[in-house]
Design a protein around this motif. Sequence first.
Motif, PDB file in Angstrom:
ATOM      1  N   GLU A 140       7.532  -1.045   6.847  1.00  9.90           N
ATOM      2  CA  GLU A 140       7.215   0.240   6.231  1.00  9.90           C
ATOM      3  C   GLU A 140       8.500   0.781   5.627  1.00  9.90           C
ATOM      4  O   GLU A 140       9.537   0.808   6.282  1.00  9.90           O
TER       5      GLU A 140
ATOM      6  N   LYS B 111       1.407   5.384   0.060  1.00  7.36           N
ATOM      7  CA  LYS B 111       0.791   6.653   0.456  1.00  7.36           C
ATOM      8  C   LYS B 111       1.776   7.786   0.231  1.00  7.36           C
ATOM      9  O   LYS B 111       2.953   7.635   0.509  1.00  7.36           O
ATOM     10  N   GLU B 112       1.270   8.908  -0.254  1.00  8.25           N
ATOM     11  CA  GLU B 112       2.092  10.113  -0.373  1.00  8.25           C
ATOM     12  C   GLU B 112       1.779  11.003   0.817  1.00  8.25           C
ATOM     13  O   GLU B 112       0.634  11.384   1.025  1.00  8.25           O
ATOM     14  N   LEU B 113       2.809  11.329   1.612  1.00  5.85           N
ATOM     15  CA  LEU B 113       2.633  12.077   2.850  1.00  5.85           C
ATOM     16  C   LEU B 113       3.612  13.234   2.932  1.00  5.85           C
ATOM     17  O   LEU B 113       4.511  13.366   2.109  1.00  5.85           O
TER      18      LEU B 113
ATOM     19  N   VAL C  16       0.870  -1.175   0.000  1.00  2.94           N
ATOM     20  CA  VAL C  16       0.000   0.000   0.000  1.00  2.94           C
ATOM     21  C   VAL C  16       0.906   1.222   0.000  1.00  2.94           C
ATOM     22  O   VAL C  16       1.769   1.370   0.857  1.00  2.94           O
TER      23      VAL C  16
ATOM     24  N   VAL D  55       7.099   9.434   0.324  1.00  2.87           N
ATOM     25  CA  VAL D  55       6.233   8.321  -0.050  1.00  2.87           C
ATOM     26  C   VAL D  55       6.458   7.214   0.960  1.00  2.87           C
ATOM     27  O   VAL D  55       7.593   6.869   1.276  1.00  2.87           O
ATOM     28  N   GLN D  56       5.366   6.666   1.491  1.00  2.00           N
ATOM     29  CA  GLN D  56       5.433   5.569   2.452  1.00  2.00           C
ATOM     30  C   GLN D  56       4.872   4.324   1.788  1.00  2.00           C
ATOM     31  O   GLN D  56       3.768   4.335   1.254  1.00  2.00           O
ATOM     32  N   ARG D  57       5.647   3.247   1.813  1.00  2.34           N
ATOM     33  CA  ARG D  57       5.229   1.980   1.226  1.00  2.34           C
ATOM     34  C   ARG D  57       5.037   0.993   2.373  1.00  2.34           C
ATOM     35  O   ARG D  57       5.967   0.655   3.084  1.00  2.34           O
ATOM     36  N   ASN D  58       3.803   0.543   2.581  1.00  2.71           N
ATOM     37  CA  ASN D  58       3.473  -0.375   3.679  1.00  2.71           C
ATOM     38  C   ASN D  58       3.295  -1.783   3.139  1.00  2.71           C
ATOM     39  O   ASN D  58       2.547  -2.001   2.195  1.00  2.71           O
TER      40      ASN D  58
END
Length: 110
Positions: free
Chosen positions: A70, A37-39, A35, A62-65
């Motif tokens: 993570e 997410k751009e944070l 998943v 960018v966080q890749r879970n």
Amino acid sequence: LSPCAKKCTVHKQSTRRDARASKTQERKARREYWVVKELTALDGRHQCRECKRYIAKGEAMVQRNGARIELYYHKACYAGDPDPRSQPHSSATAFTTSVVAPTKKKGKYF
């Protein structure tokens, strides 16, 4: 269903449990493994996985879970694909070589 399904509470519970389990399996099958997410970084404690520099407070990241990990990237360092093996400096690409090692014919059968 068993013939006693209308009367027996044991069989009703088992069919409910089976239905619940199949719905859970369907949900898991539809869900992607990674998943993304751009944070915006709230603090400077995360290190970019690609360039190994720290991500400064207020910087786009960018966080890749995954299931258990993570991974954090600068927005410019992120390759755009959810799979970490697609990153340019990934260790997965370092081990895939097309050169075959030379064989030494010293054994009994070779």
